[in-house]
Design an enzyme around this catalytic site. Structure first.
Site, PDB file in Angstrom:
ATOM      1  N   ARG A  71       3.080  64.221   1.424  1.00 53.91           N
ATOM      2  CA  ARG A  71       3.344  63.169   1.905  1.00 53.91           C
ATOM      3  C   ARG A  71       4.315  62.422   0.983  1.00 53.91           C
ATOM      4  O   ARG A  71       3.907  62.156  -0.146  1.00 53.91           O
ATOM      5  CB  ARG A  71       2.311  62.341   2.602  1.00 53.91           C
ATOM      6  CG  ARG A  71       2.998  60.920   3.115  1.00 53.91           C
ATOM      7  CD  ARG A  71       2.007  60.281   4.121  1.00 53.91           C
ATOM      8  NE  ARG A  71       2.512  59.053   4.426  1.00 53.91           N
ATOM      9  CZ  ARG A  71       1.740  58.138   5.122  1.00 53.91           C
ATOM     10  NH1 ARG A  71       0.694  58.551   5.569  1.00 53.91           N
ATOM     11  NH2 ARG A  71       2.292  57.034   5.621  1.00 53.91           N
ATOM     12  N   ARG A  78       6.549  60.577   8.430  1.00 52.48           N
ATOM     13  CA  ARG A  78       5.629  61.220   7.435  1.00 52.48           C
ATOM     14  C   ARG A  78       5.291  62.372   7.913  1.00 52.48           C
ATOM     15  O   ARG A  78       5.395  63.014   9.200  1.00 52.48           O
ATOM     16  CB  ARG A  78       4.575  60.318   7.515  1.00 52.48           C
ATOM     17  CG  ARG A  78       3.666  60.173   8.274  1.00 52.48           C
ATOM     18  CD  ARG A  78       4.122  59.043   9.550  1.00 52.48           C
ATOM     19  NE  ARG A  78       4.506  57.642   9.101  1.00 52.48           N
ATOM     20  CZ  ARG A  78       3.658  56.909   9.038  1.00 52.48           C
ATOM     21  NH1 ARG A  78       2.241  56.945   9.536  1.00 52.48           N
ATOM     22  NH2 ARG A  78       3.982  55.839   8.697  1.00 52.48           N
ATOM     23  N   ASP A  95       0.025  61.708   8.503  1.00 48.04           N
ATOM     24  CA  ASP A  95      -0.709  60.541   8.244  1.00 48.04           C
ATOM     25  C   ASP A  95      -2.004  60.855   8.892  1.00 48.04           C
ATOM     26  O   ASP A  95      -2.552  61.160   9.641  1.00 48.04           O
ATOM     27  CB  ASP A  95       0.021  59.524   9.144  1.00 48.04           C
ATOM     28  CG  ASP A  95      -0.616  58.119   9.147  1.00 48.04           C
ATOM     29  OD1 ASP A  95      -1.171  57.780   7.867  1.00 48.04           O
ATOM     30  OD2 ASP A  95      -0.721  57.327  10.251  1.00 48.04           O
ATOM     31  N   ASP A 140      -5.731  58.613   9.404  1.00 45.34           N
ATOM     32  CA  ASP A 140      -6.272  56.969   9.220  1.00 45.34           C
ATOM     33  C   ASP A 140      -7.711  57.215   9.583  1.00 45.34           C
ATOM     34  O   ASP A 140      -8.191  57.670  10.546  1.00 45.34           O
ATOM     35  CB  ASP A 140      -5.437  56.268  10.255  1.00 45.34           C
ATOM     36  CG  ASP A 140      -4.136  55.878   9.786  1.00 45.34           C
ATOM     37  OD1 ASP A 140      -3.844  55.875   8.756  1.00 45.34           O
ATOM     38  OD2 ASP A 140      -3.124  55.983  10.710  1.00 45.34           O
TER      39      ASP A 140
END
Ligand code: X6L
Ligand code: MG
Ligand code: MG
Length: 157
Positions: free
Chosen positions: A79, A88, A91, A93
């Site tokens: 990334r 991206r 990702d 999270d």
């Protein structure tokens, strides 16, 4: 005892399926994987559609340790941070960790803003429906925000 945790994954550059697959197999303690969803981008510049999904873990890892897992996976996907909220390759999270809240500059759990977005909540409905806001209408939100079920990750080419 282990506890439950949820991570949200997204990709909108290059081999989206490959990035997501490689991440899901490398994340420890995954016990459930949502369907994959193709989702209209929210925020940031004009950019391509995302593939998003949510995984559930049964783990001993803390939210802070899970952030490390997320960052490792993003680095493994090479990334590159070009612009805030920009496209991206991957990702990852930390959305939620049962019994833990964190409010620090680099880590906020539960991930409050994400819990308002259909690209998180619709896949979350597959693997952690008890976390949805009361009365949340999954089908209506998916339709309104452009979130389309494209089937199990392992079925995608
Ligand atoms: C006003 C201001 C309205 C900011 C929305 C929302 C910004 C979400 C960033 C916003 C705003 C974000 C994904 C994405 C991003 C993703 C899809 C973000 C960070 N990540 N869109 N946009 N999926 N569909 O994973 O979540 S950028
Ligand atoms: Mg995100
Ligand atoms: Mg992130």
């Amino acid at each position: 005892m282990t506890h439950r945790a949820f991570l949200g994954l997204g990709s909108n550059i290059g081999d989206r399926v490959g990035y997501l697959r490689d991440a899901v197999v490398a994340i420890p303690d995954v016990v459930a994987v949502s369907y994959a969803y193709e989702t209209d981008p929210v925020g940031g510049p004009e950019q391509d559609a995302f593939l998003n999904l949510v995984v559930r873990l049964e783990t001993d890892l803390s939210a802070r340790e899970l952030l490390g897992v997320c960052q490792e996976r993003e680095e493994a996907a090479a990334r590159v941070r070009v612009m805030r909220w920009g496209p991206r390759s991957l990702d990852v999270d930390v959305l939620w960790v049962d019994g833990e809240t964190v409010d620090e500059p680099d880590l906020i759990v539960p991930h409050a803003r994400m819990f308002e977005r259909a690209f998180v909540l619709v896949p979350l409905a597959d693997v952690g429906a008890d976390l949805l806001p009361a009365g949340y209408d999954v089908a209506a939100a998916a339709h309104a925000e452009g979130v389309r079920n494209v089937g199990p990750l392992e079925s995608l080419v």
